[in-house]
Design a protein around this motif. Structure first.
Motif, PDB file in Angstrom:
ATOM      1  N   TRP B  31       0.298  -0.871   0.446  1.00 37.23           N
ATOM      2  CA  TRP B  31       0.466   0.052   0.053  1.00 37.23           C
ATOM      3  C   TRP B  31       0.836   1.272  -0.044  1.00 37.23           C
ATOM      4  CZ3 TRP B  31      -5.519  -0.370   3.105  1.00 37.23           C
ATOM      5  CH2 TRP B  31      -5.892   1.224   2.843  1.00 37.23           C
ATOM      6  N   ARG B  32       1.919   1.143   0.866  1.00 37.70           N
ATOM      7  CA  ARG B  32       2.226   2.191   1.004  1.00 37.70           C
ATOM      8  C   ARG B  32       3.852   2.431  -0.063  1.00 37.70           C
ATOM      9  NH1 ARG B  32       3.882   6.974   1.964  1.00 37.70           N
ATOM     10  NH2 ARG B  32       5.625   7.526   3.621  1.00 37.70           N
ATOM     11  N   PHE B  33       4.093   1.282  -0.449  1.00 38.02           N
ATOM     12  CA  PHE B  33       5.768   1.858  -1.075  1.00 38.02           C
ATOM     13  C   PHE B  33       4.850   0.774  -2.891  1.00 38.02           C
ATOM     14  CE2 PHE B  33       7.125   0.535   2.634  1.00 38.02           C
ATOM     15  CZ  PHE B  33       8.686   1.653   2.693  1.00 38.02           C
ATOM     16  N   LEU B  34       4.354   0.734  -2.913  1.00 34.90           N
ATOM     17  CA  LEU B  34       3.845   0.290  -4.377  1.00 34.90           C
ATOM     18  C   LEU B  34       2.126   1.107  -4.855  1.00 34.90           C
ATOM     19  CD1 LEU B  34       3.918  -3.571  -4.600  1.00 34.90           C
ATOM     20  CD2 LEU B  34       5.497  -1.975  -5.178  1.00 34.90           C
ATOM     21  N   ARG B  35       1.873   1.666  -4.138  1.00 36.81           N
ATOM     22  CA  ARG B  35       0.262   2.753  -4.044  1.00 36.81           C
ATOM     23  C   ARG B  35      -0.612   1.852  -4.902  1.00 36.81           C
ATOM     24  NH1 ARG B  35      -1.434   6.500  -1.298  1.00 36.81           N
ATOM     25  NH2 ARG B  35       0.239   6.359   0.160  1.00 36.81           N
ATOM     26  N   ILE B  36      -0.559   0.312  -4.143  1.00 42.55           N
ATOM     27  CA  ILE B  36      -1.511  -0.502  -4.374  1.00 42.55           C
ATOM     28  C   ILE B  36      -2.080  -1.014  -2.754  1.00 42.55           C
ATOM     29  CG2 ILE B  36      -1.713  -2.898  -5.004  1.00 42.55           C
ATOM     30  CD1 ILE B  36      -0.564  -1.271  -7.339  1.00 42.55           C
ATOM     31  N   ILE B  37      -3.948  -1.277  -2.956  1.00 39.10           N
ATOM     32  CA  ILE B  37      -4.594  -1.477  -2.114  1.00 39.10           C
ATOM     33  C   ILE B  37      -4.869  -2.602  -2.958  1.00 39.10           C
ATOM     34  CG2 ILE B  37      -6.816  -1.258  -1.064  1.00 39.10           C
ATOM     35  CD1 ILE B  37      -6.371   1.811  -1.645  1.00 39.10           C
ATOM     36  N   ASN B  38      -3.981  -3.949  -2.538  1.00 35.77           N
ATOM     37  CA  ASN B  38      -4.404  -5.059  -2.726  1.00 35.77           C
ATOM     38  C   ASN B  38      -5.106  -5.908  -2.015  1.00 35.77           C
ATOM     39  OD1 ASN B  38      -3.518  -7.597  -4.175  1.00 35.77           O
ATOM     40  ND2 ASN B  38      -0.722  -7.676  -3.025  1.00 35.77           N
ATOM     41  N   LEU B  39      -5.792  -5.708  -2.472  1.00 33.02           N
ATOM     42  CA  LEU B  39      -7.049  -7.151  -1.896  1.00 33.02           C
ATOM     43  C   LEU B  39      -6.984  -8.778  -1.627  1.00 33.02           C
ATOM     44  CD1 LEU B  39     -10.574  -5.489  -2.490  1.00 33.02           C
ATOM     45  CD2 LEU B  39      -9.017  -5.343  -0.343  1.00 33.02           C
ATOM     46  N   ALA B  40      -5.997  -8.900  -3.446  1.00 38.08           N
ATOM     47  CA  ALA B  40      -5.291  -9.814  -3.214  1.00 38.08           C
ATOM     48  C   ALA B  40      -4.659 -10.654  -2.110  1.00 38.08           C
ATOM     49  CB  ALA B  40      -4.919 -10.059  -4.847  1.00 38.08           C
ATOM     50  N   HIS B  41      -4.149  -9.894  -1.185  1.00 37.32           N
ATOM     51  CA  HIS B  41      -3.394 -10.245  -0.283  1.00 37.32           C
ATOM     52  C   HIS B  41      -4.133 -11.621   0.234  1.00 37.32           C
ATOM     53  CE1 HIS B  41       0.049  -9.454   2.666  1.00 37.32           C
ATOM     54  NE2 HIS B  41      -0.591  -9.738   3.185  1.00 37.32           N
ATOM     55  N   PHE B  42      -5.599 -11.309   0.754  1.00 32.68           N
ATOM     56  CA  PHE B  42      -6.217 -12.170   1.422  1.00 32.68           C
ATOM     57  C   PHE B  42      -6.364 -13.452   0.855  1.00 32.68           C
ATOM     58  CE2 PHE B  42      -6.700  -7.617   2.992  1.00 32.68           C
ATOM     59  CZ  PHE B  42      -6.593  -7.760   4.771  1.00 32.68           C
ATOM     60  N   GLY B  43      -6.735 -13.190  -0.356  1.00 25.88           N
ATOM     61  CA  GLY B  43      -7.096 -14.420  -1.408  1.00 25.88           C
ATOM     62  C   GLY B  43      -5.715 -15.512  -1.364  1.00 25.88           C
TER      63      GLY B  43
END
Lengths: 596, 282
Positions: B31-43
């Motif tokens: 989120w901080r370093f790539l500016r990606i809110i990665n919901l797939a993290h939970f997947g």
């Protein structure tokens, strides 16, 4: 007389033809139960209407303003539980409206708290709404509103319009969906809607150009949550059994998000397209393994749509349509700009000329850095006042305070005797204060003409949209951008983007225009053009605050010059005297050593 | 309520807090370093959990060995995902939608392979519990806590004390300038995404060890872990750990003193308070 009436009727019909089409669609769908279609067909259509209403309500807030809500489950849930609670006791239409009103109330409360924080980043708003939905779900689950087992709506008996009561729910769904489309259409083409789109592109600039951002966002969330609440109430009767798990589940807002993104959330009809596609898709695969395949397919659609269709199906259609029709600007007559020969009399240098704007002891600190350290300043009616100073001396900060972008820690800003210190930026724009930004900040997703229309509608001139189009076009012609009226800002070069900033200031018909380094980054030829432009803007009767580093231009243009250093005014007077002032020389070059 | 019971629930809150920290670590980094809110993290977490379950239950592999295999595999998945995002220039808000789509695909995949039934791993790394006074700390939870704390501290040290960590922070401030000074932005981004996915794999192993699994639970973790990430401050490994512990304890205390069903109120009320009172903190 009769002919006149008929022609007015035709114009009105043409103007509101979309509404007529929507009304016709409603009549058609309302008549459908007369044909006795199979029962599943009615409930399938109902589901489509349900998602159209919910997705459209989401788009009015999130698509139009850019504030993505993950909390639409909360608004819709309020409507559902309102119906569960009030449905047995009140007539159906009253209970529906009550669901909408309660949801709108929640929306307004959230908005009043959240939107007060200016520039709350979009993703934080999204997560805040997500959190609110979870909190609300917990409260409903643990209080007598639900209490755990869910609520049956067997006591809610919808009136029979056709042979059975379920047709009534179908009718209610169709009405709410089509009404929400009509509302979205009306908003999109209204002044309010233009304000919302401006907010989604650049909220600060929107405010400075006169868009009442706080009120607009509040109105958007109220309308959006009202529709969500009403359709939630309808849906409660449809499912006839509401549970916390189903109502507040994350999948509701995510489905809505997906439909809007797929269809195109910035067009009133986009979310409906998405709703129809997704509902049909998941309805075709309801059983067994197909259901799983449908889920995977929905996931894949989401991924591919956001990678390849950033503006959705609606964006694609719009693009195709734009490629088809000839550009409007090329047809516009290239009339010579009318320059009013309104050069004020030479007495404008007189210190008795009344002040247009006055700053008194303005102070502003950023985390200990005193950016403005007690600035006193008078801008007189009709003058071109130059403002120079080394980098970091507080010039841009001063403009930000005067235009209302920043709030001063203390001190007053007075426009024609009226204290503006507590006046928000959009009201200052309304009163005739305009500015340009050093680094141009056009609304990136709106055409050059639409960019110039925002200040014409929301600024001091406060025109309706037809007049604003004319005024904006004139401003563009004045700065030489008329041929690019249909272009998007990204297609302009720096020079043209700076002139678009000027056109926006002009279109607002401001009394005072503050120009923040309009010459920076321009070539010598472009500078000559720009200087000439400033002179012509002044000749139209505007007072100008000219902030600049280019001393030649400053000496050439200004009637009076003030100098800032370290957040203070250090000199004020005729330009040629001020540049010889020892304090000014010292500020730029450092204090001279030894005696000299 | 007895002091022991209360102490025991605070302790279990600390353990779930550690897991929140571990699950949030990868999320806060991307989120901080790539500016990606990665919901797939939970997947990915659940995919790793199910793979762990599969190898341990049917092949008899030890959970730690399964983890050792999954971590590099998931590193590769993370790299591939970021490569795709760079290729398509996915920015912050669209990233939510794309990664949600990925999550749905992963969920469908899990359900297709392992069905929607609840599954529970009947294995322990170390049986039994450590006795601390009158309190019991299960060894598996202790090991998980150890991994969580070690990971967060290691990432913190990496960001603050190594050349790559400093380069990463520089490229966040101004990628073009950083690139001009020789920072390989692209490679760093791929590494961050890979590392985030590797932490997801590690988290997944412990989720499999400690919890009952069902595909739809992907979404029940999502809300609280995002709240933890925001409370901790984006990109702060120690912040996410501290926020995890705070939320874990707050939940446990709410459960013990009020009622279990009221537990979700704690993290989200905290989050709302922080967002409203100090929006600039995040």
């Amino acid at each position: 007389m009769a002919a006149g009436g008929a022609s007015i009727a035709t114009t009105l019909a043409a103007k509101y033809s979309t509404l007529l089409w929507l009304a016709a669609a409603l009549v058609l769908f309302a008549a459908l139960p007369l044909a006795h279609p199979p029962l599943f067909f009615e409930s399938f259509l109902y589901l489509i209407f349900f998602w159209i209403a919910l997705a459209t309500s989401w788009a009015i807030l999130s698509g139009f303003t850019g504030y993505v809500s993950f909390g639409h489950g909360a608004f819709y849930g309020v409507g559902m539980y309102a119906m569960a609670d009030l449905g047995p006791r009140l007539p159906l239409p009253v209970a529906l409206l009550a669901g909408g009103a309660l949801a709108a109330l929640l929306g307004i409360c959230i908005g009043a708290v959240v939107f007060r924080v200016r520039r709350l980043r979009g993703e934080l708003f999204a997560l805040l709404t997500l959190a609110l939905a979870i909190v609300l779900a917990t409260i409903v689950l643990n209080t007598p509103i639900d209490g755990g087992p869910g609520v049956f709506l067997s006591d809610v008996r919808p009136p029979k319009i056709y042979s059975n009561a379920s047709s009534t729910i179908y009718l209610a769904g169709a009405s709410v969906a089509i009404a929400s489309l009509a509302v979205a259409w009306l908003i999109q083409r209204s002044k309010f809607g233009r304000g919302l789109f401006a907010i989604s592109d650049d909220e600060d600039v929107a405010e400075i150009l006169g868009v009442p951002t706080f009120a607009s966002k509040l109105a958007a969330i109220a309308i959006s949550s009202f529709i969500a609440g009403v359709i939630g109430a309808v849906h409660a009767v449809f499912v006839s059994y509401v549970t916390v798990g189903e109502t507040f589940s994350i999948s509701v807002p995510l489905f809505v998000l997906m439909m809007s993104v797929l269809g195109g959330a910035r067009r009133w009809w986009g979310p409906a397209i998405g709703a129809i596609l997704v509902t049909t898709l998941s309805y075709s695969f309801v059983s067994g393994d197909f259901a799983l395949a449908a889920r995977a397919l929905i996931g894949l659609t989401l991924v591919l749509a956001s990678l390849f269709l950033p503006e959705g199906v609606a964006g694609l259609v719009e693009k195709a349509r734009r490629a088809w029709r000839p550009t409007a600007a090329s047809q516009a007559p290239a009339a010579e700009p009318r320059i009013a020969a309104l050069r004020p009399d030479p007495a404008r240098l007189d210190t008795k000329t009344p002040a247009l704007l006055e700053a008194r002891n303005v102070r502003l600190a950023f985390r200990g850095v005193q950016a403005l350290d007690g600035v006193d300043l008078i801008i007189r009616q009709g003058e071109i006042l130059g403002l120079v100073g080394p980098n970091g001396s507080g010039k841009s900060t001063l403009i930000n305070v005067l235009s209302g972008l920043y709030k001063a820690d203390s001190g007053q800003v007075i426009l024609e005797g009226r204290d503006l210190s507590l006046t928000p930026g959009h009201l200052r724009a309304r009163l005739g204060v305009a500015r340009t930004f050093q680094i141009p900040r056009p609304f990136a997703r709106q055409s050059v003409l639409d960019n110039a229309m925002i200040p014409a509608m929301f600024g001091a001139s406060a025109l309706d949209s037809a007049a604003a189009r004319k005024g904006a076009m004139e401003a563009l012609r004045f700065v030489g951008l008329a041929e690019r009226a249909d272009a998007m800002p990204a297609m302009l070069n720096l020079h043209q983007r700076k002139f678009l900033e000027l056109a926006r200031a002009l279109a607002s018909d401001a009394k005072l225009i503050m120009l923040d380094e309009v010459l920076a980054g321009l070539t010598p030829r472009e500078i000559a053009d720009a200087v000439d432009m400033v002179r012509r803007i002044h000749a139209r009767g505007a007072t100008i605050l000219f902030v600049e580093h280019n001393m030649r231009a400053v000496l050439e243009l200004t009637d009076r010059l003030i100098v800032m250093n370290r957040g203070r005014l250090i000199a004020d007077g005729p330009p040629h005297d001020v540049v010889r002032d020892p304090a000014v020389v010292a500020a730029y070059l450092g204090a001279p050593h030894a005696e000299g | 309520m007895s002091a022991t019971l209360f102490g025991q629930s605070v302790l279990s809150g600390l353990f779930s807090g550690c897991l929140y920290g571990l699950l949030g670590l990868g999320l806060t980094l991307s989120w901080r370093f790539l500016r990606i809110i990665n919901l797939a993290h939970f997947g990915l977490i659940f995919l790793a959990a199910y793979l762990t379950y599969h190898f341990v239950q049917s092949r008899g592999v030890s959970p730690l060995l399964a983890g050792a295999g999954l971590v590099p595999l998931f590193f590769g998945l993370g790299v591939a995902q970021q490569w795709l995002f760079i290729r398509f220039r996915v920015s912050e808000l669209p990233s939510v939608i794309v990664t949600f789509g990925l999550t749905i695909i992963i969920e469908a995949l899990i359900q297709w392979i392992w069905s929607a039934d609840f599954v529970r791993l009947e294995t322990h790394l170390v049986r039994g519990s450590l006795k601390i006074g009158s309190l019991l700390a299960p060894w598996d939870e202790l090991i998980m806590g150890g991994f969580a704390v070690a990971s967060c501290v290691a990432v913190w040290a990496y960001l603050n004390f190594t050349w790559a960590g400093k380069a990463l922070r520089a490229s966040l401030d101004d990628p073009d300038i950083a690139a001009a000074f020789g920072v390989p932005n692209r490679r760093l981004a791929l590494v961050v995404s890979g590392a985030a996915a590797a932490f997801a794999a590690m988290g997944g192993v412990f989720v499999a060890l400690l919890y009952t699994l069902t595909p739809s639970q992907i979404y029940s973790w999502l809300g609280v872990v995002i709240a933890v990430v925001l409370l901790g401050g984006l990109g702060r490994p120690l912040g996410v750990l501290a926020a995890g512990l705070l939320v874990g304890v707050a939940e446990a205390v709410t459960m013990a003193l009020v009622e279990p069903a009221w537990a979700p109120i704690a993290p989200f009320s905290l989050l709302i308070a922080v967002l409203v009172l100090w929006p600039e903190r995040i």
